[in-house]
Motif scaffolding. Structure first.
Motif, mmCIF file in Angstrom:
data_model
loop_
_atom_site.group_PDB
_atom_site.id
_atom_site.type_symbol
_atom_site.label_atom_id
_atom_site.label_comp_id
_atom_site.label_asym_id
_atom_site.label_seq_id
_atom_site.Cartn_x
_atom_site.Cartn_y
_atom_site.Cartn_z
ATOM 1 N N PHE A 191 0.852 -1.751 -0.249
ATOM 2 C CA PHE A 191 0.109 -0.460 0.000
ATOM 3 C C PHE A 191 1.061 1.438 0.061
ATOM 4 O O PHE A 191 0.466 2.479 -1.034
ATOM 5 N N PHE A 192 1.911 1.506 0.705
ATOM 6 C CA PHE A 192 2.874 2.339 0.777
ATOM 7 C C PHE A 192 3.489 2.653 -0.682
ATOM 8 O O PHE A 192 3.083 3.798 -0.830
ATOM 9 N N VAL A 193 3.831 1.461 -1.575
ATOM 10 C CA VAL A 193 4.282 1.826 -2.788
ATOM 11 C C VAL A 193 3.213 1.456 -3.373
ATOM 12 O O VAL A 193 3.778 3.181 -4.316
ATOM 13 N N PHE A 194 1.685 2.157 -3.122
ATOM 14 C CA PHE A 194 1.093 2.261 -4.207
ATOM 15 C C PHE A 194 0.542 4.167 -3.965
ATOM 16 O O PHE A 194 0.897 5.079 -4.711
ATOM 17 N N LEU A 195 0.832 3.831 -2.648
ATOM 18 C CA LEU A 195 0.806 5.718 -2.007
ATOM 19 C C LEU A 195 1.769 6.334 -3.029
ATOM 20 O O LEU A 195 1.550 7.499 -3.427
ATOM 21 N N TRP A 217 -7.120 15.833 0.350
ATOM 22 C CA TRP A 217 -7.865 15.604 0.662
ATOM 23 C C TRP A 217 -8.250 14.046 0.462
ATOM 24 O O TRP A 217 -9.520 13.715 0.159
ATOM 25 N N ALA A 218 -7.459 13.496 -0.517
ATOM 26 C CA ALA A 218 -7.667 12.243 -0.820
ATOM 27 C C ALA A 218 -7.039 11.183 -0.348
ATOM 28 O O ALA A 218 -7.586 10.156 -0.530
ATOM 29 N N THR A 219 -5.632 12.347 0.223
ATOM 30 C CA THR A 219 -4.884 10.226 1.060
ATOM 31 C C THR A 219 -5.487 9.741 2.314
ATOM 32 O O THR A 219 -5.103 8.973 2.170
ATOM 33 N N ILE A 236 -9.814 4.236 4.277
ATOM 34 C CA ILE A 236 -10.829 2.411 3.407
ATOM 35 C C ILE A 236 -9.449 1.945 3.542
ATOM 36 O O ILE A 236 -10.429 0.702 3.787
ATOM 37 N N PHE A 237 -8.746 1.307 2.785
ATOM 38 C CA PHE A 237 -7.466 0.411 2.493
ATOM 39 C C PHE A 237 -7.321 -0.181 4.294
ATOM 40 O O PHE A 237 -7.076 -1.155 4.540
ATOM 41 N N THR A 238 -7.490 0.418 5.669
ATOM 42 C CA THR A 238 -7.339 0.060 7.043
ATOM 43 C C THR A 238 -8.972 -0.396 6.956
ATOM 44 O O THR A 238 -8.867 -1.498 7.246
ATOM 45 N N LEU A 239 -9.720 0.090 6.728
ATOM 46 C CA LEU A 239 -10.832 -0.672 6.985
ATOM 47 C C LEU A 239 -11.507 -2.320 6.522
ATOM 48 O O LEU A 239 -11.428 -2.582 6.825
ATOM 49 N N SER A 240 -10.804 -2.088 5.334
ATOM 50 C CA SER A 240 -10.872 -3.307 4.636
ATOM 51 C C SER A 240 -9.542 -3.985 4.900
ATOM 52 O O SER A 240 -9.887 -5.337 4.601
ATOM 53 N N GLN A 241 -8.911 -4.151 5.857
ATOM 54 C CA GLN A 241 -7.792 -4.683 6.408
ATOM 55 C C GLN A 241 -8.452 -5.216 7.486
ATOM 56 O O GLN A 241 -8.258 -6.623 7.692
ATOM 57 N N MET A 242 -9.741 -5.290 8.115
ATOM 58 C CA MET A 242 -10.579 -5.884 9.093
ATOM 59 C C MET A 242 -10.682 -6.918 9.557
ATOM 60 O O MET A 242 -10.525 -7.648 9.948
ATOM 61 N N PRO A 243 -11.146 -7.600 7.656
ATOM 62 C CA PRO A 243 -11.751 -9.503 7.621
ATOM 63 C C PRO A 243 -10.327 -9.501 8.422
ATOM 64 O O PRO A 243 -10.304 -10.896 8.965
ATOM 65 N N LEU A 244 -8.834 -9.749 7.540
ATOM 66 C CA LEU A 244 -8.129 -10.088 7.865
ATOM 67 C C LEU A 244 -7.648 -10.126 9.079
ATOM 68 O O LEU A 244 -6.587 -11.178 9.940
#
Length: 214
Positions: free
Chosen positions: A154-158, A180-182, A188-196
């Motif tokens: 994710f950091f690579v993506f940013l 306003w975007a970062t 959103i990415f952090t919340l997407s990790q909650m299932p893991l």
């Protein structure tokens, strides 16, 4: 009588968000109103462009935020600390050389550094993210490895995204993206990790940190 903050209060995520967002908001509004600021405070004109005025105020706000974090929360989280150091170095270079490129590259450098540390740690069998978030989550070895890999990528993506934006769009667009975007993308990415995290959570007993082999 002096009132001490509890551990929960010191780790309040709202406080952390305030300390991180405060300097960014100052950066945004200073860039937006840079011309007005230079007219109202002629000394600021010495910095050059509105973006460099915003950079100088961003640097000052970052230092104040780090000091406030140390006083209120009792510590300075490692990620804001690293980011703050890079802000001061690259912000100073931008102002000194009158070149906005340095401050625009700051997110690339910070995110790239975090990516190298996390992904490099995995190459040596260490899930370094566990040492940052061990107080918030208790995960098994596989969970820490997967989470560390995902955050590293994710950091690579940013880093790549920042390069695309600042090299292809105006300074104002880049500032808006940064402010306003970062943060929403990161949330959103952090919340997407909650299932893991839920799948690999373990009872909060035993070791406080992952073992060296993780």
């Amino acid at each position: 009588m002096t009132t001490k903050l509890s551990k929960e209060q010191k780790e309040d995520p709202v406080l952390k968000l305030v300390f991180e967002l405060g300097p960014l908001l100052i950066f945004f509004f200073a860039n937006l109103r840079g011309e007005w600021l230079m007219k109202m405070f002629p000394a600021l004109a010495a910095f050059g462009s509105p973006l460099l005025v915003a950079t100088a105020l961003f640097m000052a706000a970052t230092v104040i935020s780090l000091i406030a974090s140390r006083i209120v929360m009792g510590n300075i989280p490692i990620m804001p600390l690293v980011s703050g150091v890079v802000v001061l170095i690259f912000g100073a270079l931008s102002i000194w050389l009158q070149d906005e490129t340095f401050i625009k590259m700051k997110p690339t450098i910070v995110n790239g550094l975090f990516a190298v540390v996390l992904l490099g740690g995995l190459l040596f069998g260490k899930s370094l993210l566990g040492y940052v978030f061990h107080s918030a989550f208790r995960l098994d070895d596989e969970g820490w490895r997967k989470l560390t890999l995902r955050w590293g990528l994710f950091f690579v993506f940013l880093a790549i995204l920042n390069e695309v934006v600042w090299r292809n769009f105006s300074a104002d667009v880049w500032v808006n993206f940064k402010v306003w975007a970062t943060m929403p993308i990161t949330i959103i990415f952090t919340l997407s990790q909650m299932p893991l995290i839920m799948r690999h959570s373990i009872d909060p007993v035993g070791e406080e940190k992952p073992e060296d082999g993780q």
